[in-house]
Scaffold this motif. Structure first.
Motif, mmCIF file in Angstrom:
data_model
loop_
_atom_site.group_PDB
_atom_site.id
_atom_site.type_symbol
_atom_site.label_atom_id
_atom_site.label_comp_id
_atom_site.label_asym_id
_atom_site.label_seq_id
_atom_site.Cartn_x
_atom_site.Cartn_y
_atom_site.Cartn_z
ATOM 1 N N SER A 37 0.797 -1.227 0.000
ATOM 2 C CA SER A 37 0.000 0.000 0.000
ATOM 3 C C SER A 37 0.831 1.280 0.000
ATOM 4 C CB SER A 37 -0.940 0.008 1.211
ATOM 5 O OG SER A 37 -0.205 -0.054 2.417
ATOM 6 N N SER A 38 2.058 1.237 0.520
ATOM 7 C CA SER A 38 2.852 2.463 0.599
ATOM 8 C C SER A 38 3.579 2.788 -0.700
ATOM 9 C CB SER A 38 3.885 2.355 1.728
ATOM 10 O OG SER A 38 4.903 1.422 1.395
ATOM 11 N N LYS A 39 3.508 1.913 -1.691
ATOM 12 C CA LYS A 39 4.254 2.090 -2.930
ATOM 13 C C LYS A 39 3.317 2.278 -4.114
ATOM 14 C CE LYS A 39 8.269 1.006 -0.879
ATOM 15 N NZ LYS A 39 7.858 0.428 0.393
ATOM 16 N N LYS A 40 3.788 3.056 -5.089
ATOM 17 C CA LYS A 40 3.167 3.154 -6.401
ATOM 18 C C LYS A 40 4.166 2.644 -7.425
ATOM 19 C CE LYS A 40 0.410 7.301 -5.343
ATOM 20 N NZ LYS A 40 0.126 8.715 -5.733
ATOM 21 N N VAL A 41 3.668 1.995 -8.479
ATOM 22 C CA VAL A 41 4.577 1.490 -9.503
ATOM 23 C C VAL A 41 4.097 1.886 -10.889
ATOM 24 C CG1 VAL A 41 5.234 -0.492 -8.079
ATOM 25 C CG2 VAL A 41 3.429 -0.755 -9.790
ATOM 26 N N LYS A 42 5.048 1.975 -11.807
ATOM 27 C CA LYS A 42 4.776 2.126 -13.235
ATOM 28 C C LYS A 42 5.618 1.086 -13.961
ATOM 29 C CE LYS A 42 3.981 7.164 -13.737
ATOM 30 N NZ LYS A 42 2.783 7.184 -14.587
ATOM 31 N N ILE A 43 5.096 0.523 -15.033
ATOM 32 C CA ILE A 43 5.872 -0.364 -15.890
ATOM 33 C C ILE A 43 5.987 0.332 -17.246
ATOM 34 C CG2 ILE A 43 5.982 -2.635 -16.969
ATOM 35 C CD1 ILE A 43 4.476 -3.759 -14.612
ATOM 36 N N VAL A 44 7.239 0.652 -17.619
ATOM 37 C CA VAL A 44 7.452 1.531 -18.767
ATOM 38 C C VAL A 44 8.479 0.947 -19.731
ATOM 39 C CG1 VAL A 44 6.931 3.564 -17.359
ATOM 40 C CG2 VAL A 44 9.306 2.831 -17.630
ATOM 41 N N ASP A 45 8.482 1.507 -20.927
ATOM 42 C CA ASP A 45 9.532 1.216 -21.887
ATOM 43 C C ASP A 45 10.847 1.758 -21.312
ATOM 44 O OD1 ASP A 45 11.383 2.240 -24.160
ATOM 45 O OD2 ASP A 45 10.050 0.823 -25.167
ATOM 46 N N PRO A 46 11.903 0.937 -21.192
ATOM 47 C CA PRO A 46 13.129 1.388 -20.516
ATOM 48 C C PRO A 46 13.888 2.496 -21.245
ATOM 49 C CG PRO A 46 13.437 -0.787 -21.481
ATOM 50 C CD PRO A 46 11.977 -0.475 -21.596
ATOM 51 N N ILE A 47 13.598 2.695 -22.525
ATOM 52 C CA ILE A 47 14.299 3.738 -23.286
ATOM 53 C C ILE A 47 13.498 5.037 -23.311
ATOM 54 C CG2 ILE A 47 15.228 4.375 -25.544
ATOM 55 C CD1 ILE A 47 15.780 1.405 -26.042
ATOM 56 N N PHE A 48 12.222 4.947 -23.669
ATOM 57 C CA PHE A 48 11.406 6.149 -23.826
ATOM 58 C C PHE A 48 10.558 6.475 -22.593
ATOM 59 C CE2 PHE A 48 12.025 4.310 -28.082
ATOM 60 C CZ PHE A 48 12.695 5.360 -28.695
ATOM 61 N N LEU A 49 10.497 5.550 -21.646
ATOM 62 C CA LEU A 49 9.768 5.729 -20.385
ATOM 63 C C LEU A 49 8.262 5.896 -20.575
ATOM 64 C CD1 LEU A 49 12.251 8.074 -18.457
ATOM 65 C CD2 LEU A 49 12.115 5.575 -18.436
ATOM 66 N N ASP A 50 7.751 5.426 -21.706
ATOM 67 C CA ASP A 50 6.314 5.434 -21.926
ATOM 68 C C ASP A 50 5.696 4.186 -21.295
ATOM 69 O OD1 ASP A 50 6.390 7.778 -23.456
ATOM 70 O OD2 ASP A 50 6.931 6.635 -25.264
ATOM 71 N N PRO A 51 4.511 4.302 -20.693
ATOM 72 C CA PRO A 51 3.865 3.124 -20.108
ATOM 73 C C PRO A 51 3.617 2.047 -21.157
ATOM 74 C CG PRO A 51 2.800 5.149 -19.369
ATOM 75 C CD PRO A 51 3.733 5.547 -20.464
ATOM 76 N N GLY A 59 8.067 -4.472 -19.022
ATOM 77 C CA GLY A 59 8.746 -3.195 -19.123
ATOM 78 C C GLY A 59 9.534 -2.961 -17.845
ATOM 79 N N GLU A 60 10.288 -1.875 -17.818
ATOM 80 C CA GLU A 60 11.071 -1.581 -16.614
ATOM 81 C C GLU A 60 10.153 -1.096 -15.496
ATOM 82 O OE1 GLU A 60 14.787 1.128 -14.915
ATOM 83 O OE2 GLU A 60 14.227 1.261 -17.031
ATOM 84 N N LEU A 61 10.380 -1.599 -14.289
ATOM 85 C CA LEU A 61 9.567 -1.219 -13.142
ATOM 86 C C LEU A 61 10.105 0.058 -12.507
ATOM 87 C CD1 LEU A 61 7.197 -2.281 -11.273
ATOM 88 C CD2 LEU A 61 9.030 -3.032 -9.735
ATOM 89 N N LEU A 62 9.224 1.048 -12.358
ATOM 90 C CA LEU A 62 9.531 2.270 -11.620
ATOM 91 C C LEU A 62 8.745 2.250 -10.327
ATOM 92 C CD1 LEU A 62 9.205 4.977 -14.456
ATOM 93 C CD2 LEU A 62 11.140 3.477 -13.958
ATOM 94 N N VAL A 63 9.353 2.753 -9.241
ATOM 95 C CA VAL A 63 8.700 2.729 -7.933
ATOM 96 C C VAL A 63 8.737 4.117 -7.304
ATOM 97 C CG1 VAL A 63 8.662 1.684 -5.624
ATOM 98 C CG2 VAL A 63 9.438 0.340 -7.585
ATOM 99 N N HIS A 64 7.617 4.499 -6.700
ATOM 100 C CA HIS A 64 7.536 5.755 -5.950
ATOM 101 C C HIS A 64 6.877 5.489 -4.610
ATOM 102 C CE1 HIS A 64 6.566 9.883 -4.788
ATOM 103 N NE2 HIS A 64 5.362 9.434 -4.478
ATOM 104 N N SER A 65 7.365 6.154 -3.578
ATOM 105 C CA SER A 65 6.652 6.174 -2.302
ATOM 106 C C SER A 65 6.896 7.525 -1.650
ATOM 107 C CB SER A 65 7.098 5.046 -1.377
ATOM 108 O OG SER A 65 8.336 5.316 -0.775
#
Length: 544
Positions: free
Chosen positions: A363-377, A384-390
């Motif tokens: 619950s404390s984390k948000k994630v995005k899965i994106v293209d590792p080069i262009f960073l588009d979802p 895709g590459e996993l990005l994490v925010h908290s």
């Protein structure tokens, strides 16, 4: 009982006063109550303050897993200092880098490591050293027995005006003059160093709140199986590692018991599980495989364990199936990073989940899965590459602007950490590991930098080029292989000679297991090494 979310020591102290006689730590067969650990930590805090430790001052913990490690960690926090835990097998140059990068002024070390500390002191800002012997806190009869039969390693120590005995500080520490505990949830509690992707390890500042929120999420995961105060956790991960921190130390904040061992010994592990009725085991996949393949496994009763937990590497599906067939229980997985203070995803214990999933995002984390080069979802279900925010996550490494720019990015008004791991998520929110985008090798739970090994090999006078890759291995995840090109006029160099060269310059888990000599290595038109082609060759060989 909820975990105090403002200060780590305050959370521990609350438990220590709530259940003072309950066992907090089991170490080498001896139990230490919450009251005993609290008193020892506060005495050490008083001694550290007397030696000049001030709020915010960094203190390195250079000890193996032990009750001394835990008392040092709590004592430094009680004194208002910042803990800097490091691996007890670090060599002088590793230790020197961390001391310099963190700005530490004190080191708490084992007597067996004192020689390395001495070499670092002359070229650093370290003013004082506290030296612990690994039997210092054991009962007198155990210390005597261990020394008499030479069962406890002992190192030479030069006792001088800057070197202090851990046991004497505990005896002489004054707790009546301890200042009021400073409560600031956003203050840095510790700096954890992660060394997986570059030649120099990177310092990750962890705040009190970040640690406590992550600890609470880890504890909640297993609570449907085991009430917190009834939990006895055997933690086989080093306490300096984020896995040992959020899965091991966290239990001390809710009234459970932490069982720790200074080194890996499978028979000792089995015996401890059976004797102390361990309820949860924390380990990397390779340790579980070692357990299954141990010839004396059937001689021990391990039925007390309700929660088998694995992290630090991908758990092979075949291994988990064998485990369930043998014990009637599965190994639960989790996924996290040092930068995220551990858990990003956890497998639930109260409902089914796909066997190869690393769980649901906490619950404390948000994630995005994106293209590792262009960073588009990417589209739902695609890798895709996993990005994490908290909210509590650090947004920079300690004094390392270059790697901060590479690892932390701003998207949609938030700062995200780039994990460099390729993941995918199904329609039910289950997260799956696919691959890694970086040139790291996952060897026996350690993230090993290929470029670091290459740099060491290329220092050899006979080597002109090298490429280091991981070779899939069921026992340790990946073994380290170095493809080497020698100078044209060099004859008679053997793989053993290069491995010996590496042993003198690298930590044991970073030394290559295989050396292959080649005439050339694949490169791009710009001369860049095409590591992926070498990796693909090894994959095809394995399939063949």
């Amino acid at each position: 009982m909820p975990v105090h979310t403002d200060n780590i020591y305050a959370a521990f102290e609350r438990m220590a006063r709530s259940c003072p006689s309950h066992s907090a730590v089991i170490y080498l067969g001896s139990r230490f109550s919450y009251s005993e650990v609290r008193v020892a930590a506060e005495r050490l805090a008083g001694a550290l303050i007397a030696l000049g430790v001030r709020p915010g001052e960094k203190v390195v913990i250079y000890l193996p897993n032990s009750v001394h490690w835990i008392v040092s960690w709590l004592g430094i926090l009680r004194a208002g200092g910042v803990c800097v835990p490091v691996s007890p097998i670090y060599l002088p140059h590793d230790l020197a880098h961390i001391v310099d990068n963190s700005g530490a002024s004190m080191i708490v070390c084992a007597d067996t490591n004192f020689g390395y500390v001495q070499r670092v002191m002359s070229e650093s800002l370290v003013e004082n050293v506290v030296v612990a012997r690994m039997a210092d806190m054991l009962p007198g009869y155990k210390r005597t027995f261990g020394w008499f039969f030479n069962m406890i390693p002992r190192g030479r120590v030069a006792w001088d005006g800057k070197t202090y005995h851990f046991r004497k500080l505990l005896h002489n520490g004054i707790t009546s003059q301890l200042p009021e505990l400073p409560i600031d949830p956003l203050k840095t509690a510790e700096m954890l160093y992660t060394g997986g992707t570059t030649q120099s390890s990177k310092g990750v500042p962890i705040s009190h709140r970040h640690f406590l929120v992550s600890a609470r999420e880890q504890i909640r995961t297993s609570r449907p199986l085991i009430p917190s105060r009834e939990n006895i956790v055997l933690c086989h991960s080093p306490l300096f590692h984020i896995l040992g921190q959020t899965c091991g130390l966290a239990i001390l904040l809710v009234g459970g018991t932490l069982l720790i061992q200074p080194s890996v010994n499978l028979d000792a592990t089995f015996d401890a599980i059976a004797r102390f009725k361990v309820r949860a085991l924390i380990a990397v996949p390779s340790f579980y495989r070692m357990m299954l393949e141990h010839e004396r496994l059937d001689q021990y009763n391990l039925t007390s364990v309700d929660y088998w937990f694995s992290a630090g590497d991908v758990l092979p599906l075949e291994l988990n199936r064998r485990w369930e067939s043998r014990f009637g229980k599965i190994i639960h997985q989790g996924y996290g990073c040092t930068e995220t203070c551990g858990g990003v995803a956890m497998c639930p214990v109260d409902r089914p989940f796909p066997a190869n999933s690393v769980g649901h995002v906490v619950s404390s984390k948000k994630v995005k899965i994106v293209d590792p080069i262009f960073l588009d979802p990417v589209k739902a279900g695609e890798p895709g590459e996993l990005l994490v925010h908290s909210e509590n996550m650090p947004t920079a490494y300690v004094d390392n602007a270059k790697q901060t720019r590479e690892a932390f990015i701003d998207l949609d008004g938030l700062t995200w950490y780039r994990t460099s791991d390729v993941m995918r998520m199904d329609n039910h929110g289950n997260l799956f590991f696919v691959d890694r985008t970086t040139d790291t090798i996952n060897h026996d739970g350690h993230q090993v930098s290929a470029s670091e090994i290459e740099a060491v090999l290329q220092e050899h006078p006979a080597v002109v080029a090298t490429c280091v890759v991981g070779v899939e291995d069921k026992t340790v995840g990946e073994r380290i292989k170095a493809c080497v090109v020698l100078k044209s006029d060099i004859k008679g160099i053997t793989g053993y000679e290069l491995i010996k060269w590496c042993r003198k310059r690298l930590l044991p888990h970073k030394v290559p297991q295989y050396i292959e000599f080649r005439d050339m290595l694949p490169k791009s038109k710009l001369g860049k090494l095409l590591r992926r082609e070498v990796r693909e060759e090894e994959r095809q060989r394995a399939e063949a």
